[in-house]
Design a protein around this motif. Structure first.
Motif, mmCIF file in Angstrom:
data_model
loop_
_atom_site.group_PDB
_atom_site.id
_atom_site.type_symbol
_atom_site.label_atom_id
_atom_site.label_comp_id
_atom_site.label_asym_id
_atom_site.label_seq_id
_atom_site.Cartn_x
_atom_site.Cartn_y
_atom_site.Cartn_z
ATOM 1 N N ASP A 168 -40.213 59.215 -92.262
ATOM 2 C CA ASP A 168 -39.966 60.305 -93.195
ATOM 3 C C ASP A 168 -38.936 61.268 -92.600
ATOM 4 O O ASP A 168 -38.549 61.149 -91.428
ATOM 5 C CB ASP A 168 -41.264 61.018 -93.566
ATOM 6 N N ARG A 169 -38.506 62.232 -93.394
ATOM 7 C CA ARG A 169 -37.433 63.126 -92.932
ATOM 8 C C ARG A 169 -37.905 64.054 -91.815
ATOM 9 O O ARG A 169 -37.106 64.426 -90.947
ATOM 10 C CB ARG A 169 -36.874 63.929 -94.113
ATOM 11 N N ARG A 170 -39.168 64.439 -91.817
ATOM 12 C CA ARG A 170 -39.681 65.247 -90.709
ATOM 13 C C ARG A 170 -39.504 64.495 -89.393
ATOM 14 O O ARG A 170 -39.028 65.050 -88.395
ATOM 15 C CB ARG A 170 -41.165 65.548 -90.928
ATOM 16 N N SER A 171 -39.889 63.220 -89.385
ATOM 17 C CA SER A 171 -39.775 62.433 -88.152
ATOM 18 C C SER A 171 -38.322 62.274 -87.743
ATOM 19 O O SER A 171 -37.991 62.350 -86.547
ATOM 20 C CB SER A 171 -40.417 61.054 -88.358
ATOM 21 N N SER B 106 -35.921 64.333 -88.328
ATOM 22 C CA SER B 106 -35.476 65.615 -87.772
ATOM 23 C C SER B 106 -35.949 65.779 -86.335
ATOM 24 O O SER B 106 -35.205 66.262 -85.463
ATOM 25 C CB SER B 106 -35.992 66.777 -88.634
ATOM 26 N N ALA C 65 -34.001 70.896 -90.151
ATOM 27 C CA ALA C 65 -35.395 70.598 -89.825
ATOM 28 C C ALA C 65 -36.347 71.503 -90.600
ATOM 29 O O ALA C 65 -37.397 71.051 -91.082
ATOM 30 C CB ALA C 65 -35.625 70.745 -88.317
ATOM 31 N N ARG C 66 -35.995 72.777 -90.720
ATOM 32 C CA ARG C 66 -36.817 73.673 -91.532
ATOM 33 C C ARG C 66 -36.836 73.198 -92.979
ATOM 34 O O ARG C 66 -37.886 73.177 -93.630
ATOM 35 C CB ARG C 66 -36.294 75.109 -91.451
ATOM 36 N N ASN D 64 -36.546 70.233 -93.955
ATOM 37 C CA ASN D 64 -37.303 68.984 -94.002
ATOM 38 C C ASN D 64 -38.796 69.184 -93.740
ATOM 39 O O ASN D 64 -39.545 68.214 -93.636
ATOM 40 C CB ASN D 64 -36.742 67.985 -92.979
ATOM 41 N N GLY D 65 -39.223 70.441 -93.609
ATOM 42 C CA GLY D 65 -40.658 70.723 -93.537
ATOM 43 C C GLY D 65 -41.205 71.077 -92.181
ATOM 44 O O GLY D 65 -42.403 71.361 -92.042
ATOM 45 N N LEU D 66 -40.384 71.074 -91.139
ATOM 46 C CA LEU D 66 -40.878 71.467 -89.813
ATOM 47 C C LEU D 66 -41.051 72.981 -89.746
ATOM 48 O O LEU D 66 -40.252 73.741 -90.298
ATOM 49 C CB LEU D 66 -39.907 71.018 -88.728
ATOM 50 N N GLU E 58 -43.437 73.910 -84.593
ATOM 51 C CA GLU E 58 -43.178 72.494 -84.333
ATOM 52 C C GLU E 58 -41.817 72.298 -83.672
ATOM 53 O O GLU E 58 -41.664 71.463 -82.767
ATOM 54 C CB GLU E 58 -43.264 71.697 -85.632
#
Length: 385
Positions: free
Chosen positions: A310-313, A315, A338-339, A341-343, A347
């Motif tokens: 996924d995009r979090r990973s 990032s 990254a922000r 993308n949900g981080l 994190e």
């Protein structure tokens, strides 16, 4: 309705490619306004400019805005009968673009509208200018055009381009110039923007006096699918002042050439944001164009679109790699991404602590400094919304 005979200037391009029609500003011609930008555009599409009646190569004749839209359609049919086409226009021809989007939306594949508006200026001012030109000729408005057409410093930087544009103004037919003023006085489609469903790229000049950026913002926010780009240091004749930036933005607005590029551009915009991607596209040169395509196609279209992570990973991995290699400019960009993308900030902090162990404390120290500034700006922007 009168359908004026509009003469086209063929700037070249692949003859089997889609057609792109380019429109002028009042007092200019296709060749003087679009010549430099058309060279770049012709690498991708078949480019033809058109002249207003009594301007450039087109014969004089009466017209209003719906007539000009009908004339553009007639020119398109002369070149590629019945085919849909791309359109870009500055000032009055941007208004013609809006008229086309309302009158014949099925004919337009894309629309790039520059330095224009759903209504431009005040009717009484256009009527006064029409009267001046009918009485004293276009020479009477050369000084006004010189003050209002160009961004700061452009006259000194490119006196040759300025001279060509002002010569085109002097050469315009007086009655036709007055007709253009009256066409603009009558034009107001502000209340119909919501009817436009074709994707619209609205490009404004930060130093444009006749149609300031707010005018383009109203178009971009008013249509169903609009996007606004404002170019610093640019006045009213954006294609002449910033030909490479304008050409790159128009090319970026064209439908992609293949599914991989399409998917890559969509992910690139989603992750990095339209503003960042638009700046990158506008700054593209002949030297960097293929590299920009490689980034979009392979980094974003081939890797970031893969379903395995996924995009979090992605990032998390990207941040670690950028710290390890010391790519600070890219790191700042991807901290913001990254922000998106949900981080969370915590994190991202954990990622950077991990890099201190495996990449080195000095690298992590620089990364913390950069991330601290980026995240403060990101959070401030979020709080202000």
């Amino acid at each position: 309705m009168t359908v004026p005979f509009l003469v086209g200037t063929d700037f070249g391009g692949p003859q089997d490619a889609d057609l792109l029609l380019l429109g002028p500003s009042v007092g200019t011609s296709a060749s003087t306004l679009w010549g430099a930008a058309a060279e770049r555009l012709a690498e991708r599409v078949h480019v033809v400019g058109w002249d207003l009646p009594g301007h450039g190569r087109s014969p004089a004749g009466p017209f209003r805005m719906p007539d000009l839209a009908a004339g553009v359609l007639a020119l398109a049919d002369d070149i590629a009968p019945g085919a849909a086409f791309h359109y870009a226009g500055d000032s009055i021809s941007g208004a013609v673009g809006l008229q086309l989007l309302l009158d014949a939306p099925e004919r337009l594949l894309s629309a790039s509208l520059l330095c224009t508006g759903a209504a431009i200026g005040r009717p009484q001012d256009w009527a006064a200018r029409a009267a001046t030109v009918r009485t004293s000729g276009t020479d009477a408005v050369v000084e006004l055009a010189t003050r209002r057409w160009f961004g700061t410093g452009f006259i000194d930087r490119r006196p040759d381009v300025v001279a060509e544009l002002l010569d085109a103004l002097r050469g315009a037919d007086d009655e036709s110039y007055a007709q253009a003023c009256e066409a603009l006085a009558d034009f107001d489609v502000t209340g119909r923007l919501t009817d436009i469903t074709t994707p619209v790229l609205a490009i404004g000049g930060a130093e444009d006096v006749p149609t300031p950026p707010e005018s383009l913002a109203r178009i971009a926010s008013g249509v169903k699918d609009g996007r606004l780009v404002v170019l610093d240091g640019v006045g009213h004749l954006a294609p002449a002042e910033a030909p490479d930036r304008i050409a790159n933005l128009i090319i970026g607005h064209l439908p992609p050439r293949d599914p991989v590029y399409d998917a890559g551009m969509a992910v690139r915009r989603d992750v990095l944001g339209d503003a960042h991607v638009d700046r990158a596209i506008a700054g593209t040169t002949d030297f960097t164009a293929e590299f920009q395509e490689l980034i979009t196609r392979y980094a974003w279209g081939t890797i970031w679109t893969r379903p395995g992570l996924d995009r979090r990973s992605r990032s998390l991995i990207t941040l670690t790699a950028l710290v390890a290699r010391g790519h600070h400019e890219e790191l700042a960009m991807h901290v913001r991404a990254a922000r998106g993308n949900g981080l969370t900030n915590d994190e991202i902090k954990e990622v950077l602590l991990q890099t201190a162990v495996y990449c080195g404390v000095p690298d992590a120290n620089s990364a913390f400094r950069i991330a601290n500034q980026v995240l403060a700006e990101y959070d401030a922007a979020e709080d202000s919304r």
